[in-house]
Design a protein around this motif. Sequence first.
Motif, PDB file in Angstrom:
ATOM      1  N   VAL A  22      27.450  29.126  -2.027  1.00  0.00           N
ATOM      2  CA  VAL A  22      27.851  29.159  -0.619  1.00  0.00           C
ATOM      3  C   VAL A  22      29.141  28.364  -0.424  1.00  0.00           C
ATOM      4  CG1 VAL A  22      27.173  28.518   1.729  1.00  0.00           C
ATOM      5  CG2 VAL A  22      25.486  29.507   0.169  1.00  0.00           C
ATOM      6  N   ALA A  23      29.269  27.227  -1.120  1.00  0.00           N
ATOM      7  CA  ALA A  23      30.504  26.442  -1.040  1.00  0.00           C
ATOM      8  C   ALA A  23      31.684  27.232  -1.601  1.00  0.00           C
ATOM      9  CB  ALA A  23      30.339  25.124  -1.784  1.00  0.00           C
ATOM     10  N   TYR A  44      33.730  27.025   8.456  1.00  0.00           N
ATOM     11  CA  TYR A  44      32.968  25.886   8.986  1.00  0.00           C
ATOM     12  C   TYR A  44      31.467  26.131   8.874  1.00  0.00           C
ATOM     13  CZ  TYR A  44      37.428  24.596  11.190  1.00  0.00           C
ATOM     14  OH  TYR A  44      38.752  24.255  11.432  1.00  0.00           O
ATOM     15  N   VAL A  45      31.043  27.325   9.258  1.00  0.00           N
ATOM     16  CA  VAL A  45      29.618  27.666   9.178  1.00  0.00           C
ATOM     17  C   VAL A  45      29.134  27.598   7.732  1.00  0.00           C
ATOM     18  CG1 VAL A  45      27.930  29.521   9.493  1.00  0.00           C
ATOM     19  CG2 VAL A  45      29.644  29.074  11.269  1.00  0.00           C
ATOM     20  N   LEU A  49      26.377  25.156   6.063  1.00  0.00           N
ATOM     21  CA  LEU A  49      25.239  25.770   5.377  1.00  0.00           C
ATOM     22  C   LEU A  49      25.133  25.269   3.945  1.00  0.00           C
ATOM     23  CD1 LEU A  49      22.924  27.819   5.459  1.00  0.00           C
ATOM     24  CD2 LEU A  49      24.591  29.594   4.816  1.00  0.00           C
ATOM     25  N   ALA A  50      26.269  25.166   3.250  1.00  0.00           N
ATOM     26  CA  ALA A  50      26.259  24.674   1.865  1.00  0.00           C
ATOM     27  C   ALA A  50      25.724  23.253   1.805  1.00  0.00           C
ATOM     28  CB  ALA A  50      27.665  24.738   1.265  1.00  0.00           C
ATOM     29  N   ALA A  51      26.143  22.405   2.751  1.00  0.00           N
ATOM     30  CA  ALA A  51      25.664  21.022   2.771  1.00  0.00           C
ATOM     31  C   ALA A  51      24.165  20.970   3.031  1.00  0.00           C
ATOM     32  CB  ALA A  51      26.417  20.228   3.841  1.00  0.00           C
ATOM     33  N   ALA A  52      23.690  21.794   3.966  1.00  0.00           N
ATOM     34  CA  ALA A  52      22.260  21.799   4.286  1.00  0.00           C
ATOM     35  C   ALA A  52      21.436  22.288   3.098  1.00  0.00           C
ATOM     36  CB  ALA A  52      22.008  22.674   5.512  1.00  0.00           C
ATOM     37  N   ILE A  53      21.910  23.333   2.439  1.00  0.00           N
ATOM     38  CA  ILE A  53      21.180  23.863   1.276  1.00  0.00           C
ATOM     39  C   ILE A  53      21.161  22.838   0.153  1.00  0.00           C
ATOM     40  CG2 ILE A  53      21.250  25.613  -0.550  1.00  0.00           C
ATOM     41  CD1 ILE A  53      22.350  27.559   1.559  1.00  0.00           C
ATOM     42  N   LEU A  93      33.122  19.188  -3.370  1.00  0.00           N
ATOM     43  CA  LEU A  93      33.612  20.278  -2.529  1.00  0.00           C
ATOM     44  C   LEU A  93      33.401  19.965  -1.051  1.00  0.00           C
ATOM     45  CD1 LEU A  93      32.118  23.170  -4.687  1.00  0.00           C
ATOM     46  CD2 LEU A  93      34.556  22.690  -4.406  1.00  0.00           C
ATOM     47  N   LEU A  94      32.229  19.423  -0.743  1.00  0.00           N
ATOM     48  CA  LEU A  94      31.920  19.096   0.650  1.00  0.00           C
ATOM     49  C   LEU A  94      32.826  17.991   1.173  1.00  0.00           C
ATOM     50  CD1 LEU A  94      28.015  19.143   0.448  1.00  0.00           C
ATOM     51  CD2 LEU A  94      29.521  20.952   1.308  1.00  0.00           C
TER      52      LEU A  94
END
Length: 329
Positions: A22-23, A44-45, A49-53, A93-94
């Motif tokens: 996702v990232a 942004y979305v 999402l990548a951070a949450a996953i 990445l985040l």
Amino acid sequence: MTAPAASAYRLTPNLFGIGFGVAGLAQAWTAAADSVHAPAWPSYVLWILAAAIWLFTLIAYARNVAAQGRLRAELPDPVLGPFTALIAIVPMLLGVALAPHARSAGEAVYAAGLVLTVLMGGWLTGVWIRADTKLPQWHPGYFLPTVAGGLIAANGSAALGWTTLAHVMFGYGLICWFVLGSILLVRLFTQPMLPPPLLPTIAIEVAPPVVAGNAWFAINSGRLDLGAEILGGYALLMVLVQLSMAGTYRRAPFGPGYWAFAFSYAAALTDGIHWLDAEHVDGRRALTYLLLALATLALAALAARTLLGLRRRTFLPRVPAPAAPAAAG
């Protein structure tokens, strides 16, 4: 009071490939926003999402590993150990994505991920030197700790303006790619085919030249020069190899390993977006949106298939049942 039963499923570190993929798509949308002024909101979305996953996966994975007593066995595992590096790589990445909005916080997240990535890369390299690992056990996932970690760190450092560190990490990742790439190609050329669950890791073969290409564009401010052209030539070969492998990939059972496609292919498409921008190709806006559509639809299909597998309880590997005790004579 009895202790709760351990999970019937084994959560493996290649599950971090979901957030990683996702990232990767978020990076592609970010690159398109910079090059052809594509809308910023999808990136942004995807970053959120990548951070949450990643966070959800980390919590679930840590609990599963602890409950099943696998803490000391995960990193040295000759098959799945290399994927543990994604725990540290994804935060890099985040952090870079966060930095334009909260510079200090982004730098802190990135630096923490970078330090952990380098430490894990060094430790795992030492394990591979000491362990009696056989060549057939190797697979392209071995690129992740040092090659992917180093080249992604080079890209991130350049994006943050840390030029010297970007050069150092580019050299780190590039030399590791040359060394490990030679071993892995010998393994793939001369040994029996990878077992079906590991076949998707061959998709990672396309990642080093395109991740290096993205890092190089970040280092040289998006110019097309000899370095970008050399990396582009090898990337073209690896893309053609991926096309030739389509029939082979169909033999792999669907599971977490399929997420090896996500970041690798997203990085290839991101490199293509940089090439379109650097070459000032006529119609590059339409071509960029075409690449984004391919990447987004592919990841959506992969996510849908994953959700279906989770619903059917076929996506995650199960813990082998204990052997029945022998009957008394």
